[in-house]
Design an enzyme around this catalytic site. Structure first.
Site, mmCIF file in Angstrom:
data_model
loop_
_atom_site.group_PDB
_atom_site.id
_atom_site.type_symbol
_atom_site.label_atom_id
_atom_site.label_comp_id
_atom_site.label_asym_id
_atom_site.label_seq_id
_atom_site.Cartn_x
_atom_site.Cartn_y
_atom_site.Cartn_z
ATOM 1 N N GLU A 163 0.780 -1.237 0.000
ATOM 2 C CA GLU A 163 0.000 0.000 0.000
ATOM 3 C C GLU A 163 0.811 1.286 0.000
ATOM 4 O O GLU A 163 0.676 2.120 0.913
ATOM 5 C CB GLU A 163 -0.970 0.000 1.177
ATOM 6 C CG GLU A 163 -2.012 -1.082 1.084
ATOM 7 C CD GLU A 163 -3.060 -1.012 2.184
ATOM 8 O OE1 GLU A 163 -2.906 -0.195 3.121
ATOM 9 O OE2 GLU A 163 -4.047 -1.759 2.100
ATOM 10 N N GLU A 275 -5.355 -7.909 -0.108
ATOM 11 C CA GLU A 275 -6.056 -7.730 1.161
ATOM 12 C C GLU A 275 -7.536 -7.524 0.902
ATOM 13 O O GLU A 275 -7.925 -6.717 0.044
ATOM 14 C CB GLU A 275 -5.522 -6.527 1.941
ATOM 15 C CG GLU A 275 -4.135 -6.700 2.504
ATOM 16 C CD GLU A 275 -3.718 -5.535 3.398
ATOM 17 O OE1 GLU A 275 -4.615 -4.777 3.848
ATOM 18 O OE2 GLU A 275 -2.514 -5.370 3.638
#
Length: 353
Positions: A163, A275
């Site tokens: 991320e 995720e």
């Protein structure tokens, strides 16, 4: 896990009912996901000089055995970059590399594929990738040093970064391409997972937060080995952060995955959900099942997923957690197992062909 919900508020608009995942063609007996996984979180936490077993944790044999018995075949293994490479451009820390290697070996011995994941959000300490203090070459240096230790095992996958969020899309692409080139130069043929910037969110994939949107910029990823996939993350709560138990944006999240499927096909890419996570509420687990079934029904575009999260670090009170706690399987795990389909060993297109 997404940790700054206000910085990436991105709720996809609801489109016509015919576009929703609920209307997708159900997965047939031939549809299989290559990667049916879970994040075993814990080694990414604590200060860089923290004590293993106290401030941070690698997965225990008990946890590994539990998820193997439940039919998972892939583990995303987050760790802290600063702990593995204390000095940018310097050697990897020998003790930490040994801990990581032992964990990978233990997971591989149980039949898991392992995704190595520096869980750093685009930073090493206070230095951001793409800045003067951390240019793309130093990010590539890290991956060169790590990749050489796993070139003999094609079932170890390189997840470039968790991320990245406040780096421009083109600066991030430059860093990702430099790391990929470095990995290939040391003869590592492993599958590489390439995230986008702005938290890698599927719902925000087409949004421009500087230097272009992921949907346009990531098209220019360069892999001399031609063995990569695009990594997306997506949560179902109101701000797509994964920090709330509610899943009020489940329709938007489902639509975001549908849109990502179309983007992958249009650009002839493979995708991976690194995720995704929900609470145990029935409407949340039902939405999770629909998303996983969509991935299966579109397995030409999707390699699979790794659920967030489990691991010995997590307390039972964490809403998205599927770590066993002696009270039986979590509803989220039951939803995953029933919707992921059977394990697919050694099939073409699964990152080892």
């Amino acid at each position: 896990m997404m940790t700054n919900p206000l910085a990436r508020l991105a709720i996809a608009p609801l489109l016509a009912l015919c576009l929703c995942i609920q209307a997708a063609v159900p997965a047939s007996a031939e549809d299989r996901l290559c990667f049916r996984g879970v994040n075993l979180s814990g080694a990414e936490y604590g200060e860089a000089d923290g004590k293993v077993g106290t401030n941070y944790f690698y997965p225990t044999p008990t946890t590994m055995a539990y998820f193997a018995e439940k039919g998972f075949d892939t583990i995303r293994l987050p760790f802290k970059w600063e702990r593995l490479q204390p000095t940018l451009g310097g050697d990897l820390d020998a003790l930490e590399l040994e801990r990581l290697t032992i964990s990978v070996r233990s997971l591989r011995d149980r039949g898991f594929r392992v995704i190595l994941n520096p869980h750093n959000f685009g930073y090493h300490g206070g230095r951001r990738i793409g800045s003067a203090d951390l240019p793309a070459a130093l990010f590539a240096n890290f991956w060169i040093r790590l990749a050489v230790h796993f070139t003999d095992d094609r079932d170890v996958i390189f997840g470039l970064m968790n991320e990245p969020y406040d780096i421009g899309a083109r600066d991030w692409l430059d860093a990702a391409n430099a790391a990929i080139l470095g990995i290939r130069r040391v003869k590592a043929e492993n599958l590489i997972l390439v995230p986008g910037t702005h938290w890698s969110g599927a719902a925000s994939w087409g949004d421009d937060y500087g230097q272009g949107a992921n949907s346009e910029v990531i098209k220019d990823v360069i892999d001399p080995g031609n063995n990569f996939a695009i990594e997306f993350h997506q949560y179902l709560d109101a701000d797509s952060s994964g920090t709330h138990a509610e899943c009020s944006n489940r329709d938007g999240a489902e639509q975001a995955i549908v849109n990502a499927t179309a983007w992958l096909r249009a650009n002839k890419f493979r995708g991976m959900i690194g995720e995704i996570g929900v609470s145990s509420a029935p409407d949340c687990t039902a939405a999770l099942s629909r998303i996983v079934e969509h991935l299966r029904a579109n397995s030409d575009a999707w390699l699979g997923l790794t659920y967030w999260a489990a691991g010995d670090w997590w307390p039972p009170t964490e809403a998205l957690n599927i770590q066993p706690n002696g009270t039986g399987d979590k509803p989220q795990l039951t939803a995953l197992v029933s919707s992921m389909g059977p394990h697919l060993p050694g099939a073409p297109g699964c990152g080892r062909d």
